[in-house]
Scaffold this active site. Sequence first.
Site, PDB file in Angstrom:
ATOM      1  CG  ASN A  12      -1.678   1.221   1.448  1.00 12.04           C
ATOM      2  OD1 ASN A  12      -1.761   2.063   0.552  1.00 12.04           O
ATOM      3  ND2 ASN A  12      -2.287   1.356   2.631  1.00 12.04           N
ATOM      4  CD1 TRP A  13       3.360   0.928  -2.876  1.00 10.28           C
ATOM      5  CD2 TRP A  13       3.426   2.079  -4.796  1.00 10.28           C
ATOM      6  NE1 TRP A  13       3.998   0.147  -3.812  1.00 10.28           N
ATOM      7  CE2 TRP A  13       4.057   0.824  -4.999  1.00 10.28           C
ATOM      8  CE3 TRP A  13       3.349   2.965  -5.877  1.00 10.28           C
ATOM      9  CZ2 TRP A  13       4.601   0.450  -6.230  1.00 10.28           C
ATOM     10  CZ3 TRP A  13       3.890   2.591  -7.101  1.00 10.28           C
ATOM     11  CH2 TRP A  13       4.512   1.347  -7.271  1.00 10.28           C
ATOM     12  CE  LYS A  14       0.011   3.360   4.809  1.00 11.01           C
ATOM     13  NZ  LYS A  14      -0.043   3.508   6.249  1.00 11.01           N
ATOM     14  CG  HIS A  65      -5.858   1.577   5.281  1.00 12.99           C
ATOM     15  ND1 HIS A  65      -5.438   2.531   6.172  1.00 12.99           N
ATOM     16  CD2 HIS A  65      -4.798   0.743   5.086  1.00 12.99           C
ATOM     17  CE1 HIS A  65      -4.169   2.282   6.498  1.00 12.99           C
ATOM     18  NE2 HIS A  65      -3.765   1.208   5.850  1.00 12.99           N
ATOM     19  CD  GLU A 100      -3.083   5.335   6.858  1.00 12.80           C
ATOM     20  OE1 GLU A 100      -3.122   5.425   5.620  1.00 12.80           O
ATOM     21  OE2 GLU A 100      -2.092   4.880   7.478  1.00 12.80           O
ATOM     22  CD  GLU A 134      -3.431  -2.897   7.380  1.00 11.07           C
ATOM     23  OE1 GLU A 134      -2.313  -3.122   6.917  1.00 11.07           O
ATOM     24  OE2 GLU A 134      -4.075  -1.866   7.137  1.00 11.07           O
ATOM     25  N   GLY A 194       2.345   2.084  10.822  1.00  8.51           N
ATOM     26  CA  GLY A 194       3.244   3.228  10.668  1.00  8.51           C
ATOM     27  C   GLY A 194       3.912   3.652  11.962  1.00  8.51           C
ATOM     28  CB  SER A 198       5.340  -1.856  11.985  1.00  6.00           C
ATOM     29  OG  SER A 198       4.830  -0.549  12.198  1.00  6.00           O
ATOM     30  N   GLY A 233       2.811  -1.274   4.348  1.00  2.86           N
ATOM     31  CA  GLY A 233       2.783   0.162   4.074  1.00  2.86           C
ATOM     32  C   GLY A 233       4.189   0.665   3.807  1.00  2.86           C
ATOM     33  N   GLY A 234       4.819   1.242   4.841  1.00  2.00           N
ATOM     34  CA  GLY A 234       6.124   1.896   4.696  1.00  2.00           C
ATOM     35  C   GLY A 234       7.152   1.083   3.921  1.00  2.00           C
TER      36      GLY A 234
HETATM   37  C1  PEP Z   1      -0.777  -0.049   6.172  1.00  5.44           C
HETATM   38  O1  PEP Z   1      -0.968   1.147   6.117  1.00  5.44           O
HETATM   39  O2  PEP Z   1      -1.594  -0.820   5.640  1.00  5.44           O
HETATM   40  C2  PEP Z   1       0.392  -0.521   6.889  1.00  5.44           C
HETATM   41  C3  PEP Z   1       0.411  -1.760   7.300  1.00  5.44           C
HETATM   42  O3  PEP Z   1       1.415   0.382   7.096  1.00  5.44           O
HETATM   43  P1  PEP Z   1       2.858   0.104   7.761  1.00  5.44           P
HETATM   44  O4  PEP Z   1       3.390  -1.170   7.147  1.00  5.44           O
HETATM   45  O5  PEP Z   1       3.673   1.301   7.395  1.00  5.44           O
HETATM   46  O6  PEP Z   1       2.627  -0.035   9.216  1.00  5.44           O
END
Ligand code: PEP
Length: 252
Positions: free
Chosen positions: A6-8, A93, A95, A165, A171, A209, A230-231
């Site tokens: 997920n590149w957000k 998600h 967010e 999640e 994040g 994470s 994500g990151g």
């Molecule tokens: C996400 O936003 O779906 C996620 C898992 O982010 P991160 O890996 O950065 O925690």
Amino acid sequence: MFVAGNWKMHTDHRAASRLASEVVRLTEPDARVVDVVVCPPAVWLEAVREQVRNSRVTLGAQNVFPGETGAFTGEVSPLMLKGVGCTYVIVGHSERRQYFNESDAFVGEKVKQVMKHEMTPILCVGESLEERDADNAETVVGRQLTGGLGGVSLKHGNQLVVAYEPVWAIGTGRTASPEQAQAMHAFIRENLIARFGAEYNVPILYGGSVKPDNATDLFSQPDIDGGLIGGASLDAESFAAIVRAAADSARR
Ligand code: PEP
């Protein structure tokens, strides 16, 4: 096994194309045994599609509006996502739930619209830290599953992916322990079996994470079928290392 990035709201046009082409190159051997998905910002879907076109990497969107066409300024419909080549769509998600007040019912409409257009929703669920500390994690996740999946029926397991999640792990650099994640995945598995029957093998991803150095421990848990990243998905080497961990787990 299944790994989605997920590149957000990151990357520009060139960076998105470059990242996609690197992901294709670096995951090539492992994408035979792992479903690898990249979810760029909507405006780069077409550019990324060109990069993944002749590979095993597939395309996903980060969000969708639950309607086909209409006066919904700024929104993107499932028809449009299908047209640009998406196979998957992330819905619900945290967010989106947190910053855009998306309710369980609205997320459920999205799930149905995505499925209607023969794409696969990646339905995200997860509790906040307060909810976990109050011992309400399963209640919250159960409610999100009911809101997201009420009225949904499956013909095969490929029609749905669920991502657990925990909000406190997204994040933050703080990951759920493999045991914490496994316990919630087992709860989700039971919920899905009660809802749809045991014959559908819906992948349940962990997100929060995930990095190359914790992926192997997470993916070795019996009910963790991969990750939503994500990151670490913004760095092709890191993302490919996580895909490799999933492939190693699949081969074991
Ligand atoms: C996400 O936003 O779906 C996620 C898992 O982010 P991160 O890996 O950065 O925690």
